[in-house]
Write a protein that holds these residues in place. Sequence first.
Motif, mmCIF file in Angstrom:
data_model
loop_
_atom_site.group_PDB
_atom_site.id
_atom_site.type_symbol
_atom_site.label_atom_id
_atom_site.label_comp_id
_atom_site.label_asym_id
_atom_site.label_seq_id
_atom_site.Cartn_x
_atom_site.Cartn_y
_atom_site.Cartn_z
ATOM 1 N N ALA A 220 -16.452 38.891 1.250
ATOM 2 C CA ALA A 220 -15.379 39.880 1.184
ATOM 3 C C ALA A 220 -14.171 39.330 0.429
ATOM 4 O O ALA A 220 -13.529 40.041 -0.354
ATOM 5 N N ILE A 221 -13.853 38.050 0.646
ATOM 6 C CA ILE A 221 -12.736 37.434 -0.072
ATOM 7 C C ILE A 221 -13.047 37.353 -1.561
ATOM 8 O O ILE A 221 -12.172 37.577 -2.415
ATOM 9 N N THR A 222 -14.299 37.020 -1.892
ATOM 10 C CA THR A 222 -14.707 36.993 -3.296
ATOM 11 C C THR A 222 -14.504 38.348 -3.951
ATOM 12 O O THR A 222 -13.947 38.443 -5.059
ATOM 13 N N VAL A 223 -14.934 39.403 -3.284
ATOM 14 C CA VAL A 223 -14.749 40.754 -3.825
ATOM 15 C C VAL A 223 -13.273 41.081 -3.966
ATOM 16 O O VAL A 223 -12.836 41.651 -4.977
ATOM 17 N N GLY A 224 -12.477 40.698 -2.961
ATOM 18 C CA GLY A 224 -11.044 40.957 -3.036
ATOM 19 C C GLY A 224 -10.377 40.239 -4.200
ATOM 20 O O GLY A 224 -9.544 40.821 -4.921
ATOM 21 N N LEU A 225 -10.731 38.978 -4.410
ATOM 22 C CA LEU A 225 -10.134 38.217 -5.512
ATOM 23 C C LEU A 225 -10.566 38.763 -6.871
ATOM 24 O O LEU A 225 -9.741 38.882 -7.795
ATOM 25 N N ILE A 226 -11.851 39.094 -7.009
ATOM 26 C CA ILE A 226 -12.312 39.661 -8.277
ATOM 27 C C ILE A 226 -11.702 41.042 -8.499
ATOM 28 O O ILE A 226 -11.393 41.423 -9.641
ATOM 29 N N THR A 227 -11.480 41.790 -7.417
ATOM 30 C CA THR A 227 -10.798 43.081 -7.544
ATOM 31 C C THR A 227 -9.395 42.891 -8.103
ATOM 32 O O THR A 227 -8.968 43.615 -9.025
ATOM 33 N N ALA A 228 -8.663 41.918 -7.573
ATOM 34 C CA ALA A 228 -7.309 41.643 -8.074
ATOM 35 C C ALA A 228 -7.345 41.223 -9.544
ATOM 36 O O ALA A 228 -6.519 41.664 -10.355
ATOM 37 N N ILE A 229 -8.310 40.371 -9.886
ATOM 38 C CA ILE A 229 -8.446 39.937 -11.281
ATOM 39 C C ILE A 229 -8.789 41.133 -12.174
ATOM 40 O O ILE A 229 -8.269 41.268 -13.291
ATOM 41 N N GLY A 230 -9.664 42.014 -11.687
ATOM 42 C CA GLY A 230 -10.048 43.174 -12.465
ATOM 43 C C GLY A 230 -8.895 44.133 -12.704
ATOM 44 O O GLY A 230 -8.737 44.683 -13.800
ATOM 45 N N VAL A 231 -8.069 44.335 -11.683
ATOM 46 C CA VAL A 231 -6.942 45.270 -11.807
ATOM 47 C C VAL A 231 -5.859 44.693 -12.712
ATOM 48 O O VAL A 231 -5.363 45.360 -13.638
ATOM 49 N N TRP A 232 -5.466 43.448 -12.465
ATOM 50 C CA TRP A 232 -4.343 42.868 -13.200
ATOM 51 C C TRP A 232 -4.756 42.185 -14.504
ATOM 52 O O TRP A 232 -4.013 42.190 -15.472
ATOM 53 N N GLY A 233 -5.947 41.593 -14.534
ATOM 54 C CA GLY A 233 -6.359 40.877 -15.734
ATOM 55 C C GLY A 233 -7.156 41.710 -16.706
ATOM 56 O O GLY A 233 -7.032 41.542 -17.924
ATOM 57 N N LEU A 234 -8.005 42.624 -16.182
ATOM 58 C CA LEU A 234 -8.857 43.442 -17.040
ATOM 59 C C LEU A 234 -8.392 44.885 -17.140
ATOM 60 O O LEU A 234 -9.018 45.685 -17.850
#
Length: 441
Positions: free
Chosen positions: A105-119
């Motif tokens: 769940a933490i992995t998904v949360g971190l990748i979600t943040a990267i996807g929103v702000w970075g991608l």
Amino acid sequence: MDSDMTSAHWYLLLGSLLVALVLSRGLLARLLLSSATIYLIFGFIVSLIVRHGNSLNPMHHAELLGRIAEVALLISLFTVGLRMGVPILDRRWFVPLRLAVFSMAITVGLITAIGVWGLQLPVGAAILLGGILAPTDPVLASGVQTERGQDPDRLGFNLAGEGALNDATSFPLVTLGLAMLPKGGLAHLSVWHWMIWDVFWSSGAGIVLGALIGAVVGHVVVYLRTRHEQAVGLDEFLALGVIGMAYGVAQLCDASGFLAVFAAGLAFQRVQDLPRRGTVPLGAASGAVGHEYETLATHSHHASEVMGDAVRNFNAQLEHLAELTVVIIIGALLPGAAPVGALWWFIPTVLLLVRPAAVASGALGMATITRTGAMMAWFGIRGIGSMFYLMYAINHGLSDSLSRLFVALTLGVISASIVLHGASVRPMMRWYDRSLSGLRR
């Protein structure tokens, strides 16, 4: 070679690859090349040789590629379950469970943040990307302490258990991401339906149904063999039959088929013998290495062990074929992936920052600042699960623009993971084994 590949070319190439792998196994170990790395390179080169019009396209062949990845994942989950001799309710499952739930769940949360702000992705798309990339692969991690049994090495058991469990626990987040996409294929999904069915019912029912099927089938076969000398042989059919029954029943009940197959493997390998009164175990056969298969398979003290060994050995070979097929396909898809400028920072961020942070946070309080913790943080190998969920998303309404982006990001992460983890597994395992030897002394 002509770009028109005939069936003869394919037979020659694949046959040469398999023979070369057998002959060069020692050399590959010295070169720090894993078999998966060779499969990946082979698929990549073949895709460059074949004309573009004849190559696989993940957007056009998503259903076929998804089915292949699904079958490979089922084989790997059942095989991992067969290898792990720890009871389902044993406390040693606590660490893999935390990794598969909290760290995932933490992995998904971190990748979600990267996807929103970075991608610059919408939230739903970012969650979906996290769900696709979160599962780790128990097959590709098999170089990390493959022999697990009843008293397993802690590192190998944790990684194998995590990889088997999070292939299933990531599914609710994949469906959540799809449901949040505009005009998504699962846009009808409500929050309550998602919580009750996709999260709680799917997981719990999958484990129970799979465990029941594995245990019942195993006990019935042992009973028939030891009491009536029937149902002897065809252990290969038995292995495939249990996988098919567990997955089919779970799917019909809206339960997790992946958890059901894994639980079926766990329960099947724990089936006990039914010793008959007045009988004793067989000793070594005089003048021979051992007894005939039929003698051992129908003896009440040996039937379950013989059955388990036969099924386990067959599935181990199937697992190698599944790995070969899926990794070659991943390599073949690489040349056709759209060029994405974010790959140079996205891949190291996922592998070098997200994975360690997720393991450290999800396993908080379990003394992860150790060599074992460091190894778990590094060996979050991506593979078949990510491939399956990528194709699942494309088949369920992912737009063409997001599909091209997700294909490039997913294939990039999987390929980098296969190469980096495959090259590092032997030196890191030597370091880990030396540390264990020092602790024992």
